[in-house]
Design an enzyme around this catalytic site. Structure first.
Site, PDB file in Angstrom:
ATOM      1  CG  ASN A  40      -1.825   1.140   1.360  1.00 19.66           C
ATOM      2  OD1 ASN A  40      -1.435   2.277   1.120  1.00 19.66           O
ATOM      3  ND2 ASN A  40      -3.058   0.883   1.743  1.00 19.66           N
ATOM      4  CG  HIS A  88       0.713   6.219   4.951  1.00 20.73           C
ATOM      5  ND1 HIS A  88      -0.181   7.234   5.223  1.00 20.73           N
ATOM      6  CD2 HIS A  88       0.108   5.071   5.342  1.00 20.73           C
ATOM      7  CE1 HIS A  88      -1.271   6.718   5.791  1.00 20.73           C
ATOM      8  NE2 HIS A  88      -1.114   5.408   5.860  1.00 20.73           N
ATOM      9  CG  HIS A 135      -8.217   4.202   1.231  1.00 18.94           C
ATOM     10  ND1 HIS A 135      -8.375   4.040   2.580  1.00 18.94           N
ATOM     11  CD2 HIS A 135      -9.432   4.595   0.762  1.00 18.94           C
ATOM     12  CE1 HIS A 135      -9.627   4.327   2.919  1.00 18.94           C
ATOM     13  NE2 HIS A 135     -10.285   4.671   1.838  1.00 18.94           N
ATOM     14  NE  ARG A 166      -8.321   7.457   4.794  1.00 15.24           N
ATOM     15  CZ  ARG A 166      -9.251   7.165   5.709  1.00 15.24           C
ATOM     16  NH1 ARG A 166     -10.337   7.884   5.822  1.00 15.24           N
ATOM     17  NH2 ARG A 166      -9.070   6.170   6.533  1.00 15.24           N
ATOM     18  NE  ARG A 199      -7.495  11.395   5.856  1.00 15.37           N
ATOM     19  CZ  ARG A 199      -8.019  10.761   6.900  1.00 15.37           C
ATOM     20  NH1 ARG A 199      -7.278   9.934   7.613  1.00 15.37           N
ATOM     21  NH2 ARG A 199      -9.259  10.956   7.273  1.00 15.37           N
ATOM     22  CD  GLU A 238      -7.168  -0.157   1.158  1.00 19.03           C
ATOM     23  OE1 GLU A 238      -7.338   0.873   1.847  1.00 19.03           O
ATOM     24  OE2 GLU A 238      -6.336  -1.005   1.437  1.00 19.03           O
ATOM     25  CB  THR A 241      -9.605   1.771   7.493  1.00 19.71           C
ATOM     26  OG1 THR A 241      -9.159   2.514   6.361  1.00 19.71           O
ATOM     27  CG2 THR A 241     -10.987   1.237   7.230  1.00 19.71           C
ATOM     28  CD  GLU A 263      -7.275  -6.260   3.101  1.00 20.91           C
ATOM     29  OE1 GLU A 263      -7.359  -6.217   1.857  1.00 20.91           O
ATOM     30  OE2 GLU A 263      -6.564  -5.482   3.756  1.00 20.91           O
ATOM     31  CG  HIS A 309      -5.511  -1.572   9.456  1.00 19.23           C
ATOM     32  ND1 HIS A 309      -5.039  -0.959  10.584  1.00 19.23           N
ATOM     33  CD2 HIS A 309      -6.024  -0.582   8.690  1.00 19.23           C
ATOM     34  CE1 HIS A 309      -5.270   0.344  10.505  1.00 19.23           C
ATOM     35  NE2 HIS A 309      -5.866   0.609   9.362  1.00 19.23           N
TER      36      HIS A 309
HETATM   37  N1  PXP Z   1      -6.032  -3.096   4.189  1.00 20.64           N
HETATM   38  C1  PXP Z   1      -6.977  -2.130   4.244  1.00 20.64           C
HETATM   39  C2  PXP Z   1      -8.351  -2.474   3.796  1.00 20.64           C
HETATM   40  C3  PXP Z   1      -6.662  -0.823   4.667  1.00 20.64           C
HETATM   41  O1  PXP Z   1      -7.618   0.121   4.724  1.00 20.64           O
HETATM   42  C4  PXP Z   1      -5.337  -0.526   5.020  1.00 20.64           C
HETATM   43  C5  PXP Z   1      -4.970   0.866   5.422  1.00 20.64           C
HETATM   44  O2  PXP Z   1      -5.142   1.729   4.363  1.00 20.64           O
HETATM   45  C6  PXP Z   1      -4.389  -1.550   4.930  1.00 20.64           C
HETATM   46  C7  PXP Z   1      -4.764  -2.838   4.534  1.00 20.64           C
HETATM   47  C8  PXP Z   1      -2.944  -1.310   5.242  1.00 20.64           C
HETATM   48  O3  PXP Z   1      -2.804  -0.981   6.570  1.00 20.64           O
HETATM   49  P1  PXP Z   1      -1.378  -0.455   7.077  1.00 20.64           P
HETATM   50  O4  PXP Z   1      -1.098   0.808   6.351  1.00 20.64           O
HETATM   51  O5  PXP Z   1      -1.594  -0.283   8.541  1.00 20.64           O
HETATM   52  O6  PXP Z   1      -0.382  -1.531   6.750  1.00 20.64           O
END
Ligand code: PXP
Length: 246
Positions: free
Chosen positions: A9, A12, A45, A47, A51, A72, A103, A153, A196
Site C-alpha cells: 500500500n 503514505h 486508498h 479517500r 488526504r 480501496e 480505517t 479482507e 492493517h
Molecule cells: N487493508 C486495508 C483495507 C486498509 O484500509 C489498510 C490501510 O489503508 C491496509 C490494509 C494497510 O494498513 P497499514 O497501512 O496499517 O499496513
C-alpha cells in the site's frame, strides 16, 4: 501450502508528498520500486477527503504498473464511478469516517447489507474482483458471502494493536478470532486476505494461517523505508512471510 501474495500500500508515500504540496515523493515511483522488490500487487486508498492518494495518482498507478492494482474505496456513488472508469484489477470496499486517522474497523456488513450489495454487484459485473474489509467474525463473513463478494479482507488492526501494546491476553484472543474467521472463509467459499497494522513480526505469524492468500501492508513498510530503503523493507517483509508460511 498456497502461496501468499504481498500487496504493498503506497498511500503514505502520498501523505509525505502532500505535506509539502509538490510532486515528491511520488507514489507511482514507490509502486514501481515495490514491484521490482517483489510486491505482487499495489494497493491505494482514494479517500473521500483525498488526504493522501488523489484521483490523478490512481490513474497514473493503473497506467504505470504491470501488476494488479487494488483500489480501496468507500461505498459511495462517486467512488463507484471513479472505480468503474479506472477499472483496477480489484476493489476493496472499506468504511470511511472523515475524523479517523486510518480505517478503524471493518465494514458493518450486517447493518449495511442492502447498501453494499449493489456495489458488489456492479463492480463484479464490470469484471473487477471485489473484496470487503471486515471484522474477523462469523456474522460479518456470512453477510459477505450472502452479498456474493468473492473476497474478504480480515481487519488485523485490533490484533496488531494488542501485540504492539504488549497485551498478551488480548493479542491471543484477537489472533484466535482471526484464525477461526480464516478457517470459516473456506467453508463459505470466500477468498481470504488480511491487513492493517502488520509489521514483520505480525506478518510472520499470520502467514501461518493457510487460508490467507494475500496480505496488504502499507504504513509499516513505508516507515521502515525511511531507515533501510523500500527495497530492503519489502525484501525483509517477504522473507518474514515465507518463514511464517513454512
Ligand atoms: N487493508 C486495508 C483495507 C486498509 O484500509 C489498510 C490501510 O489503508 C491496509 C490494509 C494497510 O494498513 P497499514 O497501512 O496499517 O499496513
Amino acid at each position: 501450502m498456497r502461496p501468499l501474495r504481498l500487496g504493498v500500500n503506497v498511500d503514505h508515500v502520498a501523505t509525505v508528498r502532500n505535506a509539502r504540496g509538490g510532486g515528491v515523493p511520488d507514489p507511482v515511483r514507490a509502486a514501481l520500486l515495490a514491484i521490482e522488490a517483489g510486491a505482487d500487487g499495489i494497493t491505494a486508498h482514494l479517500r473521500e477527503d483525498r488526504r493522501h492518494i488523489r484521483d490523478e495518482d490512481m490513474k497514473r498507478l493503473k497506467a504505470a504498473i504491470g501488476k494488479p492494482l487494488n483500489f480501496e474505496m468507500a461505498a459511495t456513488e462517486q467512488m463507484l464511478d471513479i472505480a468503474l472508469e479506472a477499472h483496477p484489477h480489484a476493489c476493496c470496499l472499506v468504511p470511511e469516517k472523515r475524523t479517523e486517522r486510518t480505517t478503524e474497523g471493518g465494514l458493518d456488513v450486517v447493518a449495511q447489507h442492502n447498501h453494499l450489495t449493489p456495489f458488489v454487484a456492479e463492480l463484479s459485473r464490470a469484471g473487477i474482483r471485489v473484496s470487503l474489509f471486515v471484522e474477523p467474525s462469523a456474522e460479518a463473513l456470512a453477510a459477505a458471502a450472502s452479498m456474493r463478494a468473492p473476497v474478504v479482507e480480515l481487519h488485523t488492526g485490533a490484533w496488531c494493536d494488542a501485540v504492539a501494546h504488549g497485551d498478551k491476553e488480548k493479542a491471543e484472543h484477537e489472533f484466535a478470532r482471526l484464525k477461526s474467521a480464516a478457517g470459516l472463509t473456506t467453508k463459505l467459499g470466500l477468498e481470504c486476505h488480511a491487513g492493517h497494522g502488520l509489521d514483520y513480526e505480525t506478518a510472520r505469524k499470520i502467514a501461518g494461517l493457510p487460508e490467507i492468500v494475500e496480505l496488504n501492508i502499507g504504513h509499516f513498510l513505508i516507515g521502515e523505508a525511511i531507515f533501510v530503503g523500500l527495497k530492503e523493507s519489502i525484501g525483509k517483509m517477504r522473507a518474514a512471510m515465507i518463514e511464517g508460511r513454512a
